[in-house]
Write an enzyme that holds these catalytic residues in place. Structure first.
Site, PDB file in Angstrom:
ATOM      1  CB  CYS A 125      -0.945  -0.002   1.192  1.00 20.06           C
ATOM      2  SG  CYS A 125      -2.070  -1.417   1.205  1.00 20.06           S
ATOM      3  CG  HIS A 257      -1.713   4.519   5.558  1.00 19.98           C
ATOM      4  ND1 HIS A 257      -1.617   4.467   4.185  1.00 19.98           N
ATOM      5  CD2 HIS A 257      -1.903   3.240   5.973  1.00 19.98           C
ATOM      6  CE1 HIS A 257      -1.720   3.207   3.789  1.00 19.98           C
ATOM      7  NE2 HIS A 257      -1.908   2.444   4.849  1.00 19.98           N
ATOM      8  CG  HIS A 296      -6.605   1.050   1.677  1.00 11.16           C
ATOM      9  ND1 HIS A 296      -5.630   1.609   0.875  1.00 11.16           N
ATOM     10  CD2 HIS A 296      -5.930   0.331   2.627  1.00 11.16           C
ATOM     11  CE1 HIS A 296      -4.440   1.267   1.326  1.00 11.16           C
ATOM     12  NE2 HIS A 296      -4.600   0.497   2.378  1.00 11.16           N
TER      13      HIS A 296
END
Length: 381
Positions: A125, A257, A296
């Site tokens: 990620c 994040h 996400h």
């Protein structure tokens, strides 16, 4: 073409149509670094198709389908097999690029006739910011005069949804970063690309500069495959500030994040406290997460965050957070101090210094990246 590559080509066309340099004006050696999963659409579809026999056996035994009779369950199993059957012939002509993660960068280079080295970057990620780091390094060393960096991922696919579900990472309702009800994330599909040059070259070329990258920091905490580590994240932040040459108390906004997992949000804000807390801050640090709006996006997550930072600098506005009801009491925002806003708010000038923002992106395996971005005086029209 692979679906992710079609999306990336579309975004690349938007990049060049947005009032910046045209492809024909990009001279000298270049680099195209795309954060991406190494498994593109065809491979994921084949992986799902390989599990169809298992799915067909499992469907009749699911408690959630207890209200269906045997014939209905058999029809459902047959429909699943038809819907997720084997994709097109993997050996079909023209399919090669769809099996190569670097093919996304390669088709961009080919379509726009760019003399640029095309590479894929896979860092879970954190892939987009790893690609950005690679691009910044090439520009600083002089091996590239320009770079295109960013990320693409179509995370809403059968294989990844099952995998994330089995790891307990998915929300049961919707992604709610920093909220006391946060119980995981919702995946989202996305792509964002950026054209980078050395500041002196951009000025000489008369380019419109949307932001200046002042520092990049990366680290690995090496403790767990998926559990975040406070110390590792703080090391990436400190490394970025050592690169930038200014302190955390001069940063106005943090694009976190912010995945919406309780432990992830708590650990991240604890690391932020370690680095950003205790200084002579003039106003609270504004904190946000783009994931609250569209989920996400995995390998594209850092690129999504960077896009939001640049748009916020252009608008001189702190961006809001969606799906935020009650801020989790586990987040000690007063120790920074920091503020998480539900609505957009004016971003006041920083006095004699420009507006500054930070961006974090963390990946599976303990990969941590932190980037510091500064507004350019002429970047707002």
């Amino acid at each position: 073409m692979d679906a992710a590559q079609r999306v990336a080509l579309t975004v690349a066309a938007q990049l060049f149509a947005g009032g910046g340099p045209r492809p024909a004006s990009l001279h000298g050696p270049g680099l195209i670094a795309i954060g991406s999963s190494l498994s593109l659409g065809r491979e994921r579809a084949l992986n799902s198709a390989a599990e169809l026999d298992l799915a067909a056996r499992a469907i009749p035994a699911l408690d959630a389908l207890a209200h269906l009779d045997g014939e209905d369950r058999r029809r459902l199993a047959a429909r699943t097999r038809r819907r997720f059957g084997a994709p097109e012939d993997p050996g079909a002509p023209g399919a090669l690029d769809g099996w190569l993660a670097s093919g996304t960068a390669a088709v961009i280079a080919g379509e726009f006739r760019l003399a640029a080295v095309p590479v894929a970057v896979e860092a879970a990620c954190a892939s987009s910011l790893a690609a950005l780091d690679l691009a910044v390094g090439a520009l600083r060393s002089g091996t590239a005069r320009y770079a295109i960096a960013g990320g693409v991922e179509l995370a809403c696919n059968v294989r990844d949804l099952i995998l994330c579900s089995s790891l307990g990472l998915l929300s049961h309702s919707k992604i709610t970063p920093f909220d006391e009800a946060a119980d995981g994330f919702s995946p989202g599909d996305g792509c964002a690309l950026f054209l980078l040059k050395r500041h002196s070259d951009a000025l000489a070329d008369g380019d419109r500069i949307l932001g200046v990258i002042r520092g990049v920091g990366g680290s690995n905490d090496a403790h767990s495959l998926i559990a975040p580590d406070r110390g590792g994240q703080a090391r990436a932040m400190r490394q970025a500030f050592g690169d930038a040459g200014f302190g955390p108390d001069t940063v106005d906004y943090l694009e976190a994040h912010g995945t919406g997992t309780r432990v992830g949000d708590r650990v991240e804000l604890s690391a932020v406290t370690d680095v950003y807390g205790g200084g002579e801050r003039r106003r609270p640090l504004q904190v946000g997460s783009a994931k609250s709006f569209f989920g996400h996006t995995f390998a594209a997550a850092g690129a999504a965050g960077l896009l939001r930072v640049l748009l916020a600098l252009q608008a001189r506005t702190f961006p809001p957070n969606a799906n935020l009801g009650t801020i989790s009491p586990e987040l000690d925002l007063d120790a920074i101090p920091a503020f998480i806003d539900r609505r957009p708010a004016p971003w006041p000038a920083g006095g004699p210094r420009p507006r500054r923002a930070a961006l974090s992106s963390f990946g599976t395996g303990g990969i941590n990246y932190h980037v510091l971005i500064e507004e350019h005086p002429d970047g707002v029209s």
